[in-house]
Design a protein around this motif. Structure first.
Motif, short mmCIF file in Angstrom:
data_model
loop_
_atom_site.label_atom_id
_atom_site.label_comp_id
_atom_site.label_asym_id
_atom_site.label_seq_id
_atom_site.Cartn_x
_atom_site.Cartn_y
_atom_site.Cartn_z
N GLY A 1 4.34 -7.80 -6.32
CA GLY A 1 3.09 -8.38 -5.98
C GLY A 1 1.89 -7.26 -6.17
N SER A 2 0.76 -7.67 -5.40
CA SER A 2 -0.41 -6.73 -5.41
C SER A 2 -0.12 -5.41 -4.95
CB SER A 2 -1.50 -7.35 -4.31
OG SER A 2 -1.73 -8.76 -4.87
N LEU A 3 -0.79 -4.48 -5.47
CA LEU A 3 -0.56 -3.02 -5.13
C LEU A 3 -1.80 -2.24 -4.80
CD1 LEU A 3 1.72 -0.60 -4.92
CD2 LEU A 3 1.36 -0.55 -7.22
N LYS A 4 -1.85 -1.51 -4.08
CA LYS A 4 -2.91 -0.48 -3.72
C LYS A 4 -2.41 0.76 -3.60
CE LYS A 4 -6.58 0.20 -0.51
NZ LYS A 4 -7.26 -0.28 0.98
N LEU A 5 -3.00 1.74 -4.41
CA LEU A 5 -2.40 3.15 -4.65
C LEU A 5 -3.82 3.74 -3.73
CD1 LEU A 5 -1.31 3.57 -8.27
CD2 LEU A 5 -0.15 3.24 -6.16
N ASP A 6 -3.51 4.17 -2.69
CA ASP A 6 -4.55 4.88 -1.88
C ASP A 6 -4.86 6.31 -1.74
OD1 ASP A 6 -6.96 4.73 -0.11
OD2 ASP A 6 -5.92 3.57 1.39
N SER A 7 -5.75 6.93 -1.22
CA SER A 7 -5.97 8.43 -1.21
C SER A 7 -4.63 9.48 -1.54
CB SER A 7 -6.40 8.66 -0.09
OG SER A 7 -7.59 8.09 0.10
N GLY A 8 -4.80 10.25 -2.51
CA GLY A 8 -3.75 11.15 -2.57
C GLY A 8 -2.56 10.94 -3.29
N MET A 9 -2.63 9.83 -4.13
CA MET A 9 -1.26 9.44 -4.85
C MET A 9 -1.45 10.21 -6.26
SD MET A 9 0.82 7.51 -3.42
CE MET A 9 1.68 7.40 -4.86
N GLU B 1 -8.87 7.11 -5.18
CA GLU B 1 -8.80 8.52 -4.95
C GLU B 1 -7.37 8.81 -5.26
OE1 GLU B 1 -10.24 10.00 -1.55
OE2 GLU B 1 -12.11 9.07 -1.78
N SER B 2 -6.92 8.48 -6.33
CA SER B 2 -5.42 8.76 -7.03
C SER B 2 -5.51 9.28 -8.52
CB SER B 2 -4.59 7.40 -6.63
OG SER B 2 -4.34 7.34 -5.55
N VAL B 3 -4.38 9.73 -8.96
CA VAL B 3 -4.33 10.29 -10.27
C VAL B 3 -3.25 9.77 -10.78
CG1 VAL B 3 -3.96 12.35 -11.71
CG2 VAL B 3 -5.32 12.39 -9.60
N ILE B 4 -3.20 9.16 -12.12
CA ILE B 4 -2.37 8.64 -12.85
C ILE B 4 -2.24 9.32 -14.47
CG2 ILE B 4 -1.08 6.47 -13.93
CD1 ILE B 4 -2.37 4.83 -11.71
N ARG B 5 -1.51 9.84 -14.76
CA ARG B 5 -1.48 10.77 -15.81
C ARG B 5 -0.27 11.15 -16.54
NH1 ARG B 5 -0.24 16.20 -14.89
NH2 ARG B 5 -0.22 16.78 -12.64
N VAL C 1 0.81 -1.26 -0.10
CA VAL C 1 -0.06 0.17 0.02
C VAL C 1 0.91 1.20 -0.17
CG1 VAL C 1 -1.80 1.31 1.47
CG2 VAL C 1 -1.96 -1.18 1.37
N ILE C 2 0.62 2.13 -0.90
CA ILE C 2 1.33 3.42 -0.85
C ILE C 2 -0.02 4.53 -0.91
CG2 ILE C 2 2.85 5.02 -2.16
CD1 ILE C 2 3.71 2.55 -3.75
N SER C 3 0.51 5.67 -0.02
CA SER C 3 -0.79 6.72 -0.36
C SER C 3 0.09 7.95 0.14
CB SER C 3 -1.93 6.37 1.06
OG SER C 3 -1.12 6.50 2.31
N GLY C 4 -1.00 9.09 -0.30
CA GLY C 4 -0.67 10.56 -0.05
C GLY C 4 0.90 10.97 -0.63
#
Length: 92
Positions: free
Chosen positions: A38-46, A71-75, A17-20
């Motif tokens: 492995g599994s990845l969770k991009l959490d709030s504010g990424m 609630e994350s942005v990849i652009r 998990v990575i966040s903020g």
């Protein structure tokens, strides 16, 4: 140039998990912004932007497992000679 220009996570056993945080302007072969084995969770504010992979996953590369983006942005990421400019999941 290796994997995970911004962050490289080797663990494939747990959900990572990575966040903020912002991850930007990195270069790598796979997963220029984030590379997770492995599994990845991009959490709030990424915010993952302006990363360049020479192969797959300009923004994010996930080797295997579940991928969750909340609630994350990849652009504005690029995969020059592969797939998944923003997000690439090899298996999962």
């Amino acid at each position: 140039m290796g994997f995970g220009g911004g962050i490289y996570i080797r663990s494939s056993t747990f959900e990572n998990v990575i966040s903020g945080m912002g991850i930007y302007q990195n270069e790598a072969v796979n997963g220029a912004g984030v590379c997770s084995e492995g599994s990845l969770k991009l959490d709030s504010g990424m915010e993952i932007h302006s990363n360049v992979a020479s192969s797959n996953g300009g923004g994010v590369y996930v080797g295997s497992g579940k991928t969750t983006v909340i609630e994350s942005v990849i652009r504005n990421n690029s995969a020059l000679e592969g797939n998944g400019g923003g997000l690439y999941v090899a298996s999962g």
